[in-house]
Enzyme design. Sequence first.
Site, short mmCIF file in Angstrom:
data_model
loop_
_atom_site.label_atom_id
_atom_site.label_comp_id
_atom_site.label_asym_id
_atom_site.label_seq_id
_atom_site.Cartn_x
_atom_site.Cartn_y
_atom_site.Cartn_z
N HIS A 1 0.90 -1.24 -0.19
CA HIS A 1 0.17 -0.13 -0.08
C HIS A 1 0.71 1.29 0.11
O HIS A 1 0.50 2.08 -0.88
CB HIS A 1 -1.03 -0.04 1.07
CG HIS A 1 -1.79 1.25 1.44
ND1 HIS A 1 -3.16 1.29 0.93
CD2 HIS A 1 -1.60 2.48 1.87
CE1 HIS A 1 -3.57 2.35 1.27
NE2 HIS A 1 -2.63 3.09 1.70
N GLU A 2 1.67 1.44 1.08
CA GLU A 2 2.59 2.49 1.01
C GLU A 2 3.47 2.62 -0.23
O GLU A 2 3.85 3.87 -0.66
CB GLU A 2 3.40 2.40 2.41
CG GLU A 2 2.84 2.34 3.68
CD GLU A 2 1.68 3.56 3.71
OE1 GLU A 2 1.79 4.68 2.84
OE2 GLU A 2 0.52 3.34 4.65
N HIS B 1 -5.57 6.45 -2.72
CA HIS B 1 -6.48 5.42 -2.10
C HIS B 1 -7.47 4.96 -3.34
O HIS B 1 -8.02 5.90 -3.99
CB HIS B 1 -7.00 5.88 -0.89
CG HIS B 1 -6.10 6.03 0.19
ND1 HIS B 1 -6.25 7.00 1.30
CD2 HIS B 1 -5.12 5.26 0.40
CE1 HIS B 1 -5.26 6.93 1.99
NE2 HIS B 1 -4.66 5.96 1.59
N CYS B 2 -7.97 3.69 -3.11
CA CYS B 2 -8.80 2.89 -4.13
C CYS B 2 -10.15 2.64 -3.24
O CYS B 2 -9.85 2.30 -1.99
CB CYS B 2 -8.21 1.88 -4.63
SG CYS B 2 -9.22 0.98 -5.63
N CYS C 1 -5.81 -3.71 -7.48
CA CYS C 1 -7.07 -4.12 -8.64
C CYS C 1 -6.53 -3.64 -9.80
O CYS C 1 -5.56 -3.20 -9.93
CB CYS C 1 -8.25 -3.31 -8.29
SG CYS C 1 -8.23 -1.46 -8.34
ZN ZN Z 1 -2.93 5.17 2.21
ZN ZN Z 2 -7.50 -0.44 -6.93
#
Ligand code: ZN
Ligand code: ZN
Length: 181
Positions: free
Chosen positions: A133-134, A143-144, A168
């Site tokens: 994520h980071e 962000h998703c 994704c």
């Molecule tokens: Zn984040």
């Molecule tokens: Zn995503």
Amino acid sequence: MKEFSIIIMVIGDLEENLLKDIKLQLDNMLYPLKVTKVENIPMPKKAYNPQRQQYRTLEFMKALRKHAVDKHSKYLGITSLDLYTEGAEFDFGLALQDMNLCIVSTHRLRPEYYGQPPNPKLLTKRAVKEAIHELGHCFGLEHCYNPRCAMYFSSGVVDTDRKRENFCEQCQKRIRTKITN
Ligand SMILES: [Zn+2]
Ligand SMILES: [Zn+2]
């Protein structure tokens, strides 16, 4: 295609096995990017806040920055200490995209934190998800809204456990154009 590598830096103590597992999994997942080396850096002195018994994330970022000299690398800090930034209860992690820096704290990813028995496999899985994520932020991703995507914002371990360690399809497309452009 630009050559990027990921450099892991450990701040404070972290179990060797956990570090080894995280590094191995990131290496496999991020191929052909290379997770090249591991450096240990000392805990920044001003980071600890005794009132909150937590550590200031931004002080950790400053410490990382001093070591982040290679412009073609992304730097991932990992610490077992409990991080926070002003206005937040805690940080699982943080990224400063412009500086190619990010950090992940394993403190609240441990099942023991929630009174559960230790589970090294689960801990590694959570740490890898938050690291991806980071690093995603470092590669320019936001962000998703897809709760299964690694770029979904985790407000607790429930979110982390729900999401996958992969991006994704949309985020994958986005990152591909960013890496190849
Ligand atoms: Zn984040
Ligand atoms: Zn995503």
